[in-house]
Motif scaffolding. Structure first.
Motif, PDB file in Angstrom:
ATOM      1  N   LYS A 558       0.718  -1.206   0.066  1.00  0.00           N
ATOM      2  CA  LYS A 558      -0.325   0.072  -0.118  1.00  0.00           C
ATOM      3  C   LYS A 558       0.653   1.134  -0.089  1.00  0.00           C
ATOM      4  O   LYS A 558       1.597   1.525   0.775  1.00  0.00           O
ATOM      5  N   VAL A 559       0.841   2.183  -0.545  1.00  0.00           N
ATOM      6  CA  VAL A 559       1.554   3.145  -0.847  1.00  0.00           C
ATOM      7  C   VAL A 559       0.985   4.817  -1.295  1.00  0.00           C
ATOM      8  O   VAL A 559      -0.005   4.223  -2.018  1.00  0.00           O
ATOM      9  N   GLY A 560       1.288   5.989  -0.719  1.00  0.00           N
ATOM     10  CA  GLY A 560       1.408   6.917  -0.857  1.00  0.00           C
ATOM     11  C   GLY A 560       1.383   8.135  -0.090  1.00  0.00           C
ATOM     12  O   GLY A 560       2.798   7.609  -0.101  1.00  0.00           O
ATOM     13  N   ILE A 561       0.864   9.401  -0.136  1.00  0.00           N
ATOM     14  CA  ILE A 561       2.149  10.792   0.823  1.00  0.00           C
ATOM     15  C   ILE A 561       1.543  10.805   2.137  1.00  0.00           C
ATOM     16  O   ILE A 561       0.338  10.562   1.728  1.00  0.00           O
ATOM     17  N   LYS A 562       1.977  10.754   2.919  1.00  0.00           N
ATOM     18  CA  LYS A 562       1.737  11.582   4.296  1.00  0.00           C
ATOM     19  C   LYS A 562       1.309  13.544   4.290  1.00  0.00           C
ATOM     20  O   LYS A 562       2.365  13.182   3.903  1.00  0.00           O
ATOM     21  N   VAL A 563       0.460  13.459   4.533  1.00  0.00           N
ATOM     22  CA  VAL A 563      -0.238  15.153   3.502  1.00  0.00           C
ATOM     23  C   VAL A 563      -0.480  15.291   5.731  1.00  0.00           C
ATOM     24  O   VAL A 563      -1.325  14.311   5.814  1.00  0.00           O
ATOM     25  N   ALA A 564      -0.308  17.011   5.011  1.00  0.00           N
ATOM     26  CA  ALA A 564      -1.502  17.827   6.155  1.00  0.00           C
ATOM     27  C   ALA A 564      -2.518  18.110   6.277  1.00  0.00           C
ATOM     28  O   ALA A 564      -3.024  17.625   4.817  1.00  0.00           O
ATOM     29  N   LYS A 565      -3.056  19.213   6.114  1.00  0.00           N
ATOM     30  CA  LYS A 565      -4.680  18.355   6.489  1.00  0.00           C
ATOM     31  C   LYS A 565      -5.617  19.531   5.432  1.00  0.00           C
ATOM     32  O   LYS A 565      -6.214  18.875   4.664  1.00  0.00           O
ATOM     33  N   GLU A 566      -4.273  20.148   4.548  1.00  0.00           N
ATOM     34  CA  GLU A 566      -5.483  20.934   3.883  1.00  0.00           C
ATOM     35  C   GLU A 566      -4.907  19.574   2.330  1.00  0.00           C
ATOM     36  O   GLU A 566      -5.188  20.710   0.857  1.00  0.00           O
ATOM     37  N   TRP A 567      -3.736  18.815   2.832  1.00  0.00           N
ATOM     38  CA  TRP A 567      -3.521  18.157   1.153  1.00  0.00           C
ATOM     39  C   TRP A 567      -4.652  17.369   1.881  1.00  0.00           C
ATOM     40  O   TRP A 567      -5.104  16.832   2.290  1.00  0.00           O
ATOM     41  N   LYS A 599       7.228  19.844   2.391  1.00  0.00           N
ATOM     42  CA  LYS A 599       8.696  17.872   2.326  1.00  0.00           C
ATOM     43  C   LYS A 599       7.450  17.084   2.440  1.00  0.00           C
ATOM     44  O   LYS A 599       7.017  17.494   3.703  1.00  0.00           O
ATOM     45  N   LEU A 600       7.822  16.277   1.661  1.00  0.00           N
ATOM     46  CA  LEU A 600       6.257  15.231   2.029  1.00  0.00           C
ATOM     47  C   LEU A 600       7.113  13.373   2.212  1.00  0.00           C
ATOM     48  O   LEU A 600       8.292  13.394   1.442  1.00  0.00           O
ATOM     49  N   SER A 601       6.378  12.667   2.639  1.00  0.00           N
ATOM     50  CA  SER A 601       6.880  11.590   3.231  1.00  0.00           C
ATOM     51  C   SER A 601       5.773  10.715   2.566  1.00  0.00           C
ATOM     52  O   SER A 601       4.949  10.563   2.793  1.00  0.00           O
ATOM     53  N   LEU A 602       7.115   9.690   1.948  1.00  0.00           N
ATOM     54  CA  LEU A 602       6.448   7.944   1.913  1.00  0.00           C
ATOM     55  C   LEU A 602       5.467   7.213   2.654  1.00  0.00           C
ATOM     56  O   LEU A 602       6.099   7.446   4.010  1.00  0.00           O
ATOM     57  N   ALA A 615      14.905   6.692  -0.686  1.00  0.00           N
ATOM     58  CA  ALA A 615      13.816   7.345  -1.549  1.00  0.00           C
ATOM     59  C   ALA A 615      12.590   7.938  -0.696  1.00  0.00           C
ATOM     60  O   ALA A 615      11.586   6.831  -1.830  1.00  0.00           O
ATOM     61  N   ARG A 616      12.195   8.376   0.396  1.00  0.00           N
ATOM     62  CA  ARG A 616      11.047   8.662   1.256  1.00  0.00           C
ATOM     63  C   ARG A 616      10.319   9.615   1.080  1.00  0.00           C
ATOM     64  O   ARG A 616       9.637   9.879   1.599  1.00  0.00           O
ATOM     65  N   GLU A 617      11.110  11.131   0.746  1.00  0.00           N
ATOM     66  CA  GLU A 617      10.897  11.724   0.572  1.00  0.00           C
ATOM     67  C   GLU A 617      11.164  12.672  -0.348  1.00  0.00           C
ATOM     68  O   GLU A 617      12.223  12.586  -1.085  1.00  0.00           O
ATOM     69  N   LEU A 618      10.079  13.959  -0.190  1.00  0.00           N
ATOM     70  CA  LEU A 618      10.831  15.022  -1.425  1.00  0.00           C
ATOM     71  C   LEU A 618       9.825  16.276  -1.586  1.00  0.00           C
ATOM     72  O   LEU A 618       9.285  16.270  -0.401  1.00  0.00           O
ATOM     73  N   TYR A 619      10.909  17.108  -1.667  1.00  0.00           N
ATOM     74  CA  TYR A 619      10.163  18.367  -1.390  1.00  0.00           C
ATOM     75  C   TYR A 619       9.080  18.409  -2.897  1.00  0.00           C
ATOM     76  O   TYR A 619       9.336  19.419  -3.879  1.00  0.00           O
ATOM     77  N   ALA A 620       8.082  19.438  -2.416  1.00  0.00           N
ATOM     78  CA  ALA A 620       6.723  19.264  -3.223  1.00  0.00           C
ATOM     79  C   ALA A 620       6.448  20.681  -3.329  1.00  0.00           C
ATOM     80  O   ALA A 620       6.817  21.972  -2.134  1.00  0.00           O
ATOM     81  N   VAL A 621       6.429  21.427  -4.418  1.00  0.00           N
ATOM     82  CA  VAL A 621       6.544  22.751  -5.297  1.00  0.00           C
ATOM     83  C   VAL A 621       5.164  22.787  -5.868  1.00  0.00           C
ATOM     84  O   VAL A 621       5.006  22.051  -6.510  1.00  0.00           O
ATOM     85  N   SER A 622       4.164  23.575  -5.139  1.00  0.00           N
ATOM     86  CA  SER A 622       2.965  24.435  -5.886  1.00  0.00           C
ATOM     87  C   SER A 622       3.316  25.536  -6.780  1.00  0.00           C
ATOM     88  O   SER A 622       2.927  26.065  -5.496  1.00  0.00           O
ATOM     89  N   VAL A 623       2.114  25.660  -7.254  1.00  0.00           N
ATOM     90  CA  VAL A 623       1.693  26.719  -8.138  1.00  0.00           C
ATOM     91  C   VAL A 623       0.632  27.148  -8.248  1.00  0.00           C
ATOM     92  O   VAL A 623      -0.210  25.870  -9.003  1.00  0.00           O
ATOM     93  N   PRO A 624      -0.219  27.949  -7.502  1.00  0.00           N
ATOM     94  CA  PRO A 624      -1.642  28.434  -8.869  1.00  0.00           C
ATOM     95  C   PRO A 624      -1.378  28.163 -10.835  1.00  0.00           C
ATOM     96  O   PRO A 624      -0.370  28.698 -10.933  1.00  0.00           O
ATOM     97  N   SER A 625      -2.603  28.124 -10.792  1.00  0.00           N
ATOM     98  CA  SER A 625      -2.404  28.555 -12.588  1.00  0.00           C
ATOM     99  C   SER A 625      -2.429  29.783 -12.799  1.00  0.00           C
ATOM    100  O   SER A 625      -3.095  31.093 -11.821  1.00  0.00           O
ATOM    101  N   SER A 626      -2.077  30.169 -14.089  1.00  0.00           N
ATOM    102  CA  SER A 626      -1.209  31.262 -14.208  1.00  0.00           C
ATOM    103  C   SER A 626      -2.637  32.453 -14.462  1.00  0.00           C
ATOM    104  O   SER A 626      -2.646  33.541 -14.170  1.00  0.00           O
ATOM    105  N   ASP A 627      -4.418  31.592 -14.900  1.00  0.00           N
ATOM    106  CA  ASP A 627      -5.438  32.681 -15.093  1.00  0.00           C
ATOM    107  C   ASP A 627      -5.941  32.573 -13.758  1.00  0.00           C
ATOM    108  O   ASP A 627      -6.636  33.252 -13.550  1.00  0.00           O
ATOM    109  N   GLU A 628      -5.299  32.163 -12.943  1.00  0.00           N
ATOM    110  CA  GLU A 628      -5.242  32.963 -11.314  1.00  0.00           C
ATOM    111  C   GLU A 628      -4.682  33.954 -10.846  1.00  0.00           C
ATOM    112  O   GLU A 628      -5.016  35.139  -9.454  1.00  0.00           O
ATOM    113  N   LEU A 629      -3.917  34.208 -11.830  1.00  0.00           N
ATOM    114  CA  LEU A 629      -3.062  35.407 -11.361  1.00  0.00           C
ATOM    115  C   LEU A 629      -2.697  36.404 -12.052  1.00  0.00           C
ATOM    116  O   LEU A 629      -2.529  36.853 -13.242  1.00  0.00           O
ATOM    117  N   VAL A 630      -1.977  37.455 -11.316  1.00  0.00           N
ATOM    118  CA  VAL A 630      -2.117  38.846 -12.109  1.00  0.00           C
ATOM    119  C   VAL A 630       0.126  38.566 -12.769  1.00  0.00           C
ATOM    120  O   VAL A 630      -0.668  38.842 -13.509  1.00  0.00           O
TER     121      VAL A 630
END
Length: 776
Positions: A558-567, A599-602, A615-630
């Motif tokens: 069983k595989v996934g990512i440990k995420v915070a509440k907002e994820w 940082k997200l953990s497997l 390979a149990r961790e990765l630094y995830a970067v998220s951005v809003p889509s450009s149509d949400e941005l000035v």
């Protein structure tokens, strides 16, 4: 100042290795070193010393455990990095009380005493405590004046010959200073261990390290590491040095190329200074106190009827190296000269005597360098590293001949030095893969030092069939669990050596069965890679994980990512067939309408089947889509790929009112790491002064975020100001692959206006980095 407050204060100073070394300097010429280590004479010590600051800044340690005794160590240093090397202490004698108890609350104190800390030994304390019970856990502390030290935990050895069911220990080596954070030690301190063996390169000398002051300052600097202190607090250490505690590749009274043959006396004076500083900072017994350039460091430790350790010194008595080339060079004929030695005749005879008399189930050589032959030449020739046992093969042959003839029980060799992980079969004839395996060798990777030659090793693995495992990518330590039936070695590694929050995981595990030399890999589920491109906020994004099954049965995973509440994250359930490899894709959704770098953990489970891989961790970067941005900018090279729908911000983009952004005045450079994805692979950067980025800000207040970091290297901080007012900064140094958003508000007023962002950096030579800029 109490211990916790001192640590907080020290860490806040952000002293870099460069600034530390530049601020020290030498306080005496080598001619003033002398050749005799002074002894503390009978003196009148102060009864109630007063310190300028907390005196136990270098922590406490214990070591050299015997069945009835341990040595307790500390050094008084209220100002550990004082330029004179005296740790902030005056030329005075200070009484230091110690006590050792059966409980952490010290309600059952079993031994106590007093030592005098004097300037002759840098106000270090080596309290040898006798009358303890065998194989018993104890707690200890020191008191100087009104100040109490941190509380350490230690453990005695069992009586020689007593039946011992199991032993757990670790080996460490090669801890180059990386800002004082050692993720491997932070993890090691949480293990359940009886003892730790440090196999050399506790510090790394510099080209100008020559005086006692120089060496004291280096040791003091390393000892200020909170992570290193935690490991010493948790376990007794058994230590031996390698080369960098003195000088790179030194051999006996020669150190090439820094001190050629004509300067042996000068090098011996430097060696005497290095030995004294080493003793002053290690939990060693008085029998190891150096006499000038001589120090007795090889010694034996017995743990009941289970294991006996012969701790070697392969530097002080060896002949000078022969041959050239790195990491390997053509085999020099002198390497096999029977007159040449890596141990010296006296230590060699001592070792053979230990093996002859031992009644332990496992007989262990704890030493510095790799004993197995390794041929770097994939053709007909032989290319070896002459600094290792390959340069002294006659000593190795004599040892192997003894093992073959006398058959000591289960010989095992431990080593370090090579900044990489190895498991080797020690063969009767390394050039004949079918020859008998006489012993097993486990080489531990470094705590923090890099392995720049790993590609050369990997190129030659096919012609070195006795090598059962190699990894040069990761830093860490090796954990061992030994019973009468088997020996298990777990290669524990961290994703980043300098990130104190990096968790250790098992890279691989091996088993040696009683009476059967040679390591067998323990099968499990291997995690070899985890990848996620830049994610878009509030939308499902794919994460890819490479898995393989090293067992002989099908395994449910069983595989996934440990995420915070907002994820949000979905989990996948799969079945891996024996020997199979697969890539699992599952979806992760970051928080909506906001940029995130986290940082997200497997999260992976496989029942009772062990899971391996770093390979149990990765630094995830998220951005809003450009149509949400000035404004949505991908900063980097002039022609490298950019994130879809984002605009390019390169050094060529000078201020353009129509575009609404650009550089004013001096333009920055760019770097392209060509890894990860379009956004994270490259960035703009500069240093030496302030760089101006002008933005056209629409009316109203707009939340603006700048992404900083580096996919390959650690990076300094990025500081953003406008009209000399601080808007935001990234804070501490970032580890390789780590990114961070700097968020602040820009006010365009009632009609909109142009705002100049003033960009600087204060760490890592002042380099700042901009990976992306968005305005909402």
């Amino acid at each position: 100042m109490k211990y916790e407050n001192w640590l907080k204060d020290f860490n806040s100073k952000k002293m870099t290795r460069r600034s530390f070394l530049e601020s020290t300097g030498k306080t005496a010429a080598f001619t003033a070193l002398g050749f005799s280590l002074p002894a503390i004479k009978s003196v009148q010590a102060e009864e109630a010393p007063i310190f300028s600051a907390y005196p136990f800044t270098l922590g406490v340690a214990s070591g050299d455990p015997l069945s009835d005794s341990v040595v307790l160590w500390t050094r008084l240093a209220p100002n550990p990095l004082a330029e004179d090397g005296n740790g902030g202490m005056d030329n005075r004698y200070v009484p230091v009380e110690w006590e050792i108890a059966e409980d952490e609350q010290f309600k059952k104190v079993v031994r106590s005493g007093k030592e005098v800390a004097g300037p002759e030994l840098g106000h270090s304390v080596h309290a040898e405590v006798f009358g303890l019970k065998p194989w018993r856990e104890y707690y200890y502390r020191f008191k100087a004046g009104t100040e109490l030290s941190p509380i350490g935990r230690t453990k005695t050895a069992p009586e020689e010959g007593d039946h011992l069911k199991s032993l757990s220990f670790a080996i460490a080596s090669c801890q180059s200073w990386t800002g004082g954070r050692f993720a491997a030690y932070k993890n090691m301190a949480q293990e359940d261990l009886d003892v730790v063996f440090h196999l050399g390169d506790y510090i790394y000398e510099k080209g100008n390290t020559e005086t006692l002051t120089d060496y004291r300052l280096l040791h003091a600097q390393y000892k200020t590491s909170q992570d290193l202190q935690e490991a010493h607090l948790a376990f007794p250490f058994i230590v031996t040095f390698d080369d960098h505690e003195v000088d790179n590749d030194w051999a006996n009274d020669i150190s090439d190329p820094n001190f050629p043959e004509g300067e042996r006396e000068r090098f011996l004076a430097i060696r005497a200074a290095a030995f004294q500083a080493y003793y002053e900072h290690m939990p060693l017994r008085r029998r190891s106190k150096p006499n000038g350039p001589d120090m007795l460091l090889y010694r034996k430790f017995t743990f009941g009827d289970l294991a006996e350790f012969s701790v070697l010194d392969t530097r002080q008595y060896r002949d000078n190296q022969v041959g050239t080339g790195f990491p390997g060079g053509p085999l020099d004929p002198e390497a096999s000269n029977p007159e040449r030695t890596i141990m010296g005749s006296e230590q060699g005879a001592w070792l053979i005597n230990n093996l002859s008399r031992s009644r332990a189930k496992w007989n262990v050589l704890a030493q510095q360098t790799m004993m197995a032959q390794y041929d770097y030449d994939t053709g007909d020739g032989i290319s070896v590293n002459h600094d290792q046992w390959d340069g002294y093969s006659a000593d190795r042959d004599r040892l192997f001949e003894f093992i073959k003839r006398r058959r000591p029980s289960n010989p095992v060799v431990l080593g370090g030095d090579w900044h990489s992980s190895w498991v080797n079969d020690l063969k009767e004839d390394f050039n004949n893969p079918k020859s008998e395996t006489l012993a097993t060798e486990f080489i531990g990777t470094s705590i923090s030092s890099g392995c720049g030659w790993k590609d050369k090793v990997e190129e030659a693995l096919s012609v070195n069939q006795h090598v059962k495992f190699f990894d040069g990518d990761y830093r860490g330590y090796v954990r061992f669990h030994v019973t009468h039936k088997s020996w298990q070695s777990d290669y524990r590694a961290v994703s980043s050596a300098s990130d104190p929050n990096a968790a250790a995981s098992s890279l691989a595990s091996f088993l040696v069965k009683n009476g059967k030399p040679g390591a067998i890999r323990i099968g499990g589920i291997d995690v070899s890679n985890i990848v996620a491109k830049t994610m878009f906020s509030g939308k499902p994004n794919p994460v890819l994980v490479d898995l393989s099954n090293g067992t002989e049965k099908a395994v449910k995973v069983k595989v996934g990512i440990k995420v915070a509440k907002e994820w949000k994250c979905e989990f996948k359930n799969i079945v891996l067939e024996p020997g199979s490899t697969t890539t699992v894709e599952f979806m992760v959704t970051p928080p909506p309408r906001m940029p995130v770098a986290e940082k997200l953990s497997l999260d992976i489970k496989a029942g009772k089947t062990p899971i391996y891989g770093v390979a149990r961790e990765l630094y995830a970067v998220s951005v809003p889509s450009s149509d949400e941005l000035v404004l949505a900018l991908d900063s980097g090279g002039t022609s490298s790929p950019i994130l879809p729908s984002y605009a390019r911000l390169s050094p060529d983009d000078k201020w353009d009112e129509a575009k609404g952004y650009g550089w004013i005045g001096t333009v920055p450079e760019f770097r392209d790491r060509n890894k990860l994805d379009e956004l994270q692979r490259d960035f703009t950067l500069s240093r030496n002064g302030t760089t101006i980025l002008r933005l056209k800000v629409p009316a109203g207040i707009h939340k603006t975020s700048i992404l900083t970091g580096d996919a390959t290297f650690s990076s300094g901080n990025t500081i953003i100001r406008s009209e000399s007012n601080l808007l935001g900064e990234s804070g501490e140094e970032l580890t390789p692959g780590q990114f961070k958003w700097i968020t602040f508000d820009l006010d365009g007023g009632a009609l909109g206006r142009e705002i100049d962002l003033e960009i600087t950096g204060a760490l890592k030579e002042g380099f700042w980095r901009i990976v992306s800029l968005i305005m909402m």
